[in-house]
Design a protein around this motif. Structure first.
Motif, short mmCIF file in Angstrom:
data_model
loop_
_atom_site.label_atom_id
_atom_site.label_comp_id
_atom_site.label_asym_id
_atom_site.label_seq_id
_atom_site.Cartn_x
_atom_site.Cartn_y
_atom_site.Cartn_z
N UNK A 70 -30.85 57.25 -19.06
CA UNK A 70 -30.38 56.22 -20.00
C UNK A 70 -29.00 56.58 -20.54
N UNK A 71 -28.80 57.82 -20.93
CA UNK A 71 -27.50 58.25 -21.44
C UNK A 71 -26.42 58.13 -20.36
N UNK A 72 -26.77 58.48 -19.12
CA UNK A 72 -25.82 58.34 -18.01
C UNK A 72 -25.44 56.88 -17.80
N UNK A 126 -26.94 50.10 -29.77
CA UNK A 126 -28.16 50.17 -30.57
C UNK A 126 -29.24 51.04 -29.95
N UNK A 127 -29.41 50.93 -28.63
CA UNK A 127 -30.48 51.65 -27.96
C UNK A 127 -30.70 51.10 -26.57
N UNK A 128 -31.88 51.43 -26.00
CA UNK A 128 -32.15 51.03 -24.62
C UNK A 128 -33.65 50.91 -24.37
N UNK A 139 -33.89 51.98 -14.00
CA UNK A 139 -33.32 50.71 -14.44
C UNK A 139 -33.34 50.69 -15.96
N UNK A 140 -32.17 50.55 -16.54
CA UNK A 140 -31.98 50.69 -17.98
C UNK A 140 -31.36 49.42 -18.54
#
Length: 194
Positions: A70-72, A126-128, A139-140
């Motif tokens: 997710x960070x990537x 905000x987020x994921x 898949x993010x």
């Protein structure tokens, strides 16, 4: 040009929908040791899961975990959109998966000049949510808020290659990866600022 427009111009970040379901794992879904680092006018999350190496416009060394993926995805979508002239080729080579999608992005990006940090309508991440996760693909959906109180969702896919996660750009692009949503979903993993 706004970040949302740049993300759309950058050929899109959505992967093809598949019937693949998420793989359960003991790896963390939520980043730990979260902090924020300003880059090109936008605040980006940095955690123990990555990035652990930032060289100019390129961020790398993300964990092979849901949080690392997710960070990537977050870093790659922002950095491919805002990398200044002279630095975007390194982002393409080190943060994007090889293929026709990356080639089309490079052609489009070569026609845009970015010489200063973003200053208009910069979003707050905000987020994921993770639509799917395996050790080789994630898949993010990335959620961001804008100063006009609108919220967007950016659909992205990252794949694991020899040296880490890379954003997979689709070819052909069938829809914009960035869409407006009424609100962030209840199952969103929030990226809380201190």
């Amino acid at each position: 040009m706004t970040l949302a427009a740049l993300l759309t111009v950058a050929t899109g970040c959505t992967g093809a929908d598949t019937d693949r379901t998420s793989t359960t794992t003991a790896a963390p879904l939520v980043p730990s040791g979260l902090s924020w680092r300003s880059w090109q006018g936008i605040e980006l999350p940095v955690a123990l899961q990555g990035p652990r190496l930032i060289e100019g416009a390129v961020a790398s060394d993300f964990d092979r975990s849901p949080a690392g993926a997710a960070l990537a995805a977050i870093h790659a979508t922002v950095r491919m959109s805002l990398a200044p002239d002279g630095q975007w080729p390194q982002v393409g080579q080190r943060m994007l998966a090889p293929g026709p999608g990356r080639d089309k992005w490079a052609t489009a990006r070569a026609q845009v000049s970015i010489t200063a940090p973003a200053s208009d309508s910069v979003p707050t991440i905000l987020g994921y949510t993770l639509a799917a996760y395996t050790l080789t693909e994630a898949r993010v959906d990335i959620y961001s808020a804008y100063t006009d109180h609108s919220i967007t969702r950016n659909r992205s896919t990252v794949i694991w290659v020899v040296d880490g996660w890379r954003l997979l750009l689709p070819d052909p692009v069938t829809e914009s990866p960035v869409t407006a949503v009424d609100s962030a979903p209840a199952d969103m993993i929030p990226l809380i600022r201190p």
